[in-house]
Design an enzyme around this catalytic site. Structure first.
Site, PDB file in Angstrom:
ATOM      1  CE  LYS A 143      41.036  40.709  35.888  1.00  0.00           C
ATOM      2  NZ  LYS A 143      41.870  40.688  34.666  1.00  0.00           N
ATOM      3  CG  ASP A 199      43.752  46.120  34.716  1.00  0.00           C
ATOM      4  OD1 ASP A 199      44.567  46.699  35.461  1.00  0.00           O
ATOM      5  OD2 ASP A 199      44.022  45.098  34.068  1.00  0.00           O
ATOM      6  CE  LYS A 211      45.210  46.772  31.535  1.00  0.00           C
ATOM      7  NZ  LYS A 211      45.705  45.576  30.843  1.00  0.00           N
ATOM      8  CG  ASP A 217      40.245  43.400  33.693  1.00  0.00           C
ATOM      9  OD1 ASP A 217      40.180  42.372  32.993  1.00  0.00           O
ATOM     10  OD2 ASP A 217      41.217  43.657  34.426  1.00  0.00           O
ATOM     11  CG  ASP A 268      48.362  45.137  32.900  1.00  0.00           C
ATOM     12  OD1 ASP A 268      47.249  45.280  33.451  1.00  0.00           O
ATOM     13  OD2 ASP A 268      48.511  45.146  31.667  1.00  0.00           O
ATOM     14  CD  GLU A 286      44.717  43.135  37.047  1.00  0.00           C
ATOM     15  OE1 GLU A 286      43.606  43.002  36.512  1.00  0.00           O
ATOM     16  OE2 GLU A 286      45.758  43.332  36.375  1.00  0.00           O
ATOM     17  NE  ARG A 328      48.509  36.376  35.547  1.00  0.00           N
ATOM     18  CZ  ARG A 328      49.124  36.254  34.370  1.00  0.00           C
ATOM     19  NH1 ARG A 328      50.282  35.610  34.286  1.00  0.00           N
ATOM     20  NH2 ARG A 328      48.586  36.759  33.286  1.00  0.00           N
TER      21      ARG A 328
END
Length: 482
Positions: free
Chosen positions: A246, A251, A258, A269, A328, A330, A332
């Protein structure tokens, strides 16, 4: 830093000696003997003391209790030694300690990695005033150099270079570390390592059917990419490893924004993609007899008029539809497309994905263990054992089918966050893994590593600077090389 092996009588600069807390050292020098006599409790892990005896300088560094010493402790012992001396001397010589249950060649590898990681510190690129590193050479004293010693010395240097690449990419500020910058680094790795590289931009990915990736990418003005690196090390083998990372270079959480406090850490991230790129670089140099494809999925998760929304239903590359309950979650969404690409287009027969996926894993395991989720117990056990050998900690969590109902959707095949638990976020790390597992075809062996707690560490340590860790690279190389 240059690190090399030397034999008896070739010490240079400060001599580094390990001291066990529970075992009196057999020193010959009277100054060392006196210090240990006066300080009988000396030897705690990474405890340091610089001593002078005539024209010779010694650095004593604690190893803790002898029966507890492992690869990680040796690596950190070397890192603490090097970091202590970085601004003080030009040369140092390690006296390789004897360690129960660890071969001398493994100790050499650990010392090399620790020494090279200690030198890395990205802040020197940005601070107006820094202390220059004067330490240029480290020597490892062995009774007799062997081919295995030399090979492990080289392996340690290669792994350290790969880890430091991942650390640098993670530590870079997000205004510089964009998907485009990451792509330029991947091209360098491909060119130097003679790896085949394929890049899908947003339009190409959408045309292929990567609807989840395309939805996340829509919110950012930065171009997004899926980057694939291929290594062929065994033309006769039918097995192919798929390493998936990933790579969200920043993010914000998207529309499900967030909290502002601590959001600056979300530059990390992309650490999963950084570890996969580092692993592919090391693979290209160490040349294991295996076939490997590395898939890195790079984007930002940003709010805008083009962002995907809670309530959207996306068609993933696996063919399954996913209802978005929270933007949030995202990671997966990106990973289900990426692992499908690794299987469908590149014929991977076993998969490992790395992602800073959930805060829930930090609640469960803190900053010390990476969460392991798998559909294959033997595969998971092999990875955990490989991690033990190279000083990386893993803990396996359950993946029973009983959790499947927590990602069911009334409108789509699956939902991107779990629900139905007695409290909000129940089994959050497991439901995240379950979502990714929905993209695994034909039940091929698959492992998801949730590195949210281990991908970066902002606490200053005696053996390394704060920041990204490059977690997983050593384990992947150990596992693939077995």
């Amino acid at each position: 830093m240059k690190v090399q092996l030397v034999t008896e009588g070739q010490t240079q600069g400060v001599v580094v000696l390990g001291v066990y807390q529970d075992q009196k050292p057999d020193f010959k020098d009277t100054s060392l003997i006196k210090f240990i006599h006066d300080n009988p409790q000396f030897g705690k892990t990474n405890e340091t003391q610089l001593l002078y005896s005539g024209n010779q300088s010694y650095l004593l560094v604690g190893l803790g209790n002898k029966d507890e010493v492992d690869f990680e402790i040796i690596q950190n012992w070397a890192g603490s030694s090097a970091r202590f001396l970085l601004n003080k001397v030009k040369e140092m010589t390690f006296i390789i300690p004897e360690v129960n249950g660890i071969s001398e060649s493994s100790v050499i590898e650990a010392v090399v990695i620790g020494t090279q990681l200690a030198e890395f510190n990205l802040s020197s690129q940005y601070k107006s005033e820094t202390k220059p590193h004067v330490l240029k050479s480290a020597y490892l004293l062995v009774n007799q150099s062997s081919r295995e010693h030399s090979e492990r010395l080289r392996k340690g240097n290669v792994l350290a270079e790969a880890i430091n690449l991942a650390r640098r990419l993670g530590d870079l500020p997000p205004n510089e570390m964009t998907p485009t910058y990451f792509l330029s680094e991947a091209k360098k790795v491909a060119r130097t390592g003679k790896l085949k590289i394929t890049v899908f931009d947003e339009k190409q990915a959408l045309k292929k059917g990567m609807g989840a990736f395309s939805a996340v990418a829509n919110g950012s003005n930065e171009p997004s990419f899926v980057i694939v690196l291929e290594y062929l090390g065994d033309s006769r083998a039918k097995e192919k490893w798929g390493l998936v990372g990933k790579g969200v270079t920043f993010d914000t959480g998207g529309i499900s924004l967030k909290p502002g406090n601590g959001m600056y850490e979300m530059k990390y991230d992309m650490s999963g993609a950084g570890s996969v790129l580092g692993a592919m670089m090391a693979i290209s140099e160490l040349k294991p007899k295996a076939n490997i494809v590395g898939v890195m999925i790079l984007t930002e998760n940003s709010p805008s008029g083009q962002s995907f929304r809670p309530g959207d239903i996306l068609k993933t590359y696996s063919g399954k539809t996913a209802e978005v309950l929270n933007t949030d979650a995202e990671g997966r969404l990106l990973l289900i497309d990426a692992i499908t690409l690794a299987q469908k287009d590149y014929k991977a027969t076993k998969l490992i994905d790395l992602a800073t996926l959930t805060g829930a894993i930090i609640v469960a395991l803190g900053d010390y263990y990476t969460g392991v989720f798998s559909n294959n117990q033997a595969f998971a056990s092999q990875l955990i054992e490989a991690g033990k050998k190279v000083g990386e900690r893993y803990w396996q969590l359950p993946m029973s089918s009983i959790f499947n109902e927590m990602i069911e959707s009334d409108l789509a095949d699956i939902s991107n966050i779990g629900h139905g638990g007695s409290i909000p976020g129940a089994a959050g790390s497991i439901t995240g893994a379950k979502f990714i597992e929905a993209g695994v075809e034909n039940n091929i062996p698959w492992i998801h590593l949730d590195i949210a707690g281990t991908a970066w560490d902002l606490k200053t340590k005696p053996f390394k600077s704060p920041g990204a860790t490059g977690v997983g690279i050593k384990t992947l190389l150990e596992l693939i090389s077995v």
